[in-house]
Motif scaffolding. Structure first.
Motif, mmCIF file in Angstrom:
data_model
loop_
_atom_site.group_PDB
_atom_site.id
_atom_site.type_symbol
_atom_site.label_atom_id
_atom_site.label_comp_id
_atom_site.label_asym_id
_atom_site.label_seq_id
_atom_site.Cartn_x
_atom_site.Cartn_y
_atom_site.Cartn_z
ATOM 1 N N TYR A 94 42.698 33.338 34.283
ATOM 2 C CA TYR A 94 42.473 34.174 35.463
ATOM 3 C C TYR A 94 41.596 33.455 36.480
ATOM 4 N N HIS A 95 40.530 32.837 36.025
ATOM 5 C CA HIS A 95 39.629 32.149 36.947
ATOM 6 C C HIS A 95 40.331 30.978 37.640
ATOM 7 N N ARG A 96 41.239 30.319 36.951
ATOM 8 C CA ARG A 96 41.997 29.241 37.611
ATOM 9 C C ARG A 96 42.861 29.812 38.729
ATOM 10 N N VAL A 129 25.878 51.538 38.976
ATOM 11 C CA VAL A 129 27.129 50.781 39.016
ATOM 12 C C VAL A 129 26.934 49.527 38.177
ATOM 13 N N PHE A 130 27.921 49.190 37.348
ATOM 14 C CA PHE A 130 27.807 47.987 36.524
ATOM 15 C C PHE A 130 28.993 47.067 36.796
ATOM 16 N N TRP A 131 28.797 45.789 36.483
ATOM 17 C CA TRP A 131 29.836 44.788 36.694
ATOM 18 C C TRP A 131 30.650 44.597 35.416
ATOM 19 N N VAL A 132 31.944 44.381 35.581
ATOM 20 C CA VAL A 132 32.851 44.202 34.447
ATOM 21 C C VAL A 132 33.512 42.833 34.552
ATOM 22 N N ASP A 133 33.554 42.123 33.428
ATOM 23 C CA ASP A 133 34.171 40.794 33.364
ATOM 24 C C ASP A 133 34.997 40.710 32.079
ATOM 25 N N PRO A 134 36.227 41.265 32.090
ATOM 26 C CA PRO A 134 37.006 41.355 30.849
ATOM 27 C C PRO A 134 37.360 39.980 30.270
ATOM 28 N N LYS A 135 37.390 39.900 28.936
ATOM 29 C CA LYS A 135 37.829 38.670 28.284
ATOM 30 C C LYS A 135 39.316 38.427 28.523
ATOM 31 N N ARG A 136 40.082 39.508 28.598
ATOM 32 C CA ARG A 136 41.508 39.436 28.906
ATOM 33 C C ARG A 136 41.746 40.201 30.196
ATOM 34 N N ARG A 137 42.524 39.620 31.100
ATOM 35 C CA ARG A 137 42.702 40.202 32.442
ATOM 36 C C ARG A 137 44.159 40.569 32.684
ATOM 37 N N GLY A 138 44.372 41.718 33.294
ATOM 38 C CA GLY A 138 45.716 42.130 33.665
ATOM 39 C C GLY A 138 46.082 41.578 35.035
ATOM 40 N N ASP A 195 45.705 41.071 40.942
ATOM 41 C CA ASP A 195 44.839 41.379 39.802
ATOM 42 C C ASP A 195 44.895 42.881 39.532
ATOM 43 N N THR A 196 45.241 43.272 38.294
ATOM 44 C CA THR A 196 45.240 44.690 37.920
ATOM 45 C C THR A 196 44.041 45.041 37.041
ATOM 46 N N GLN A 197 43.138 44.081 36.834
ATOM 47 C CA GLN A 197 41.926 44.245 36.023
ATOM 48 C C GLN A 197 42.258 44.414 34.549
ATOM 49 N N PHE A 198 42.726 45.569 34.160
ATOM 50 C CA PHE A 198 43.146 45.811 32.783
ATOM 51 C C PHE A 198 44.657 46.013 32.759
ATOM 52 N N ILE A 199 45.229 45.964 31.574
ATOM 53 C CA ILE A 199 46.662 46.224 31.457
ATOM 54 C C ILE A 199 46.874 47.500 30.654
ATOM 55 N N THR A 200 47.853 48.274 31.063
ATOM 56 C CA THR A 200 48.232 49.493 30.350
ATOM 57 C C THR A 200 49.714 49.399 30.010
#
Length: 211
Positions: A178-180, A28-37, A157-162
């Motif tokens: 997102y962090h704010r 399992v790996f951790w994901v930290d997107p530069k752009r967040r949905g 939070d949707t993580q990514f956007i589609t």
């Protein structure tokens, strides 16, 4: 390091989430997107066709009645990031009261759509959704957004956007933005199970009033 439900919650609290490459992946790996949905909770878009589907009332909404069934249905596809370890972790979070599902059922009670995610403070981290009938996942999302709003959540939070999520009102924001939002949300209180299941017409009306 062994991934535990507690470590999983800590990851969400600092803005990362877990994934696996495929269902049989032992890692399992951790994901930290530069752009967040994210879904702005006051801008969920109910189209005319979705409104018609909501009004048909040939379905029923339940909450947390089959969390494992929703997770399994979300993983029931050729390519999935929901490995057995991730499945077990989310079910453990559900048992702790930290993960929830909204289910859509046909008149016979069969599961035809749903969505699940993790709760931390006033943040809801949407993980996955599925549909076995036209608009079933959209119906689940409409009821989820309405519930989050009434329960005083501030972040979805949707993580990514589609393209699909964008058509419903989701948008992409920077990691910093997102962090704010995340810091504010996890320091606030919200109660996912507090609101009653709303009639479809109320869901439509509230979204129309606020969108």
């Amino acid at each position: 390091m062994t991934l535990t439900p507690e470590l999983l919650l800590h990851g969400y609290s600092i803005g990362v989430f877990p994934m696996a490459e495929h269902r049989d992946d032992p890692d399992v790996f951790w994901v930290d997107p530069k752009r967040r949905g994210v879904f702005p909770l006051n801008r969920f878009h109910i189209s005319r066709s979705l409104a018609r589907s909501l009004r048909r009332q040939d379905y029923q909404i339940t909450v947390d009645q089959d969390f494992a069934g929703v997770v399994d249905a979300c993983a029931d596809r050729a390519d999935t990031w929901i490995s057995q370890e991730i499945r077990a972790l989310y079910i453990a979070l559900h048992d702790m009261g930290c993960a929830h599902s909204v289910e859509v059922r046909d008149p016979g009670g069969r599961l035809i759509g749903g969505v699940y995610g993790v709760v931390l403070g006033a943040a809801f981290f949407g993980e996955s959704m599925f549909s076995r009938r036209t608009d079933a996942s959209k119906i689940a999302l409409a009821h989820l957004v309405d519930r989050l709003r009434r329960a005083k959540f501030t972040l979805f939070d949707t993580q990514f956007i589609t393209d699909h999520l964008a058509s419903l009102g989701a948008e992409e924001i920077s990691r910093a933005a997102y962090h704010r939002q995340l810091r504010t949300a996890i320091d606030s209180a919200a109660h996912f199970l507090a609101p009653a299941i709303a009639p479809a017409q109320d869901v439509i009306q509230r979204n129309t009033q606020m969108s």
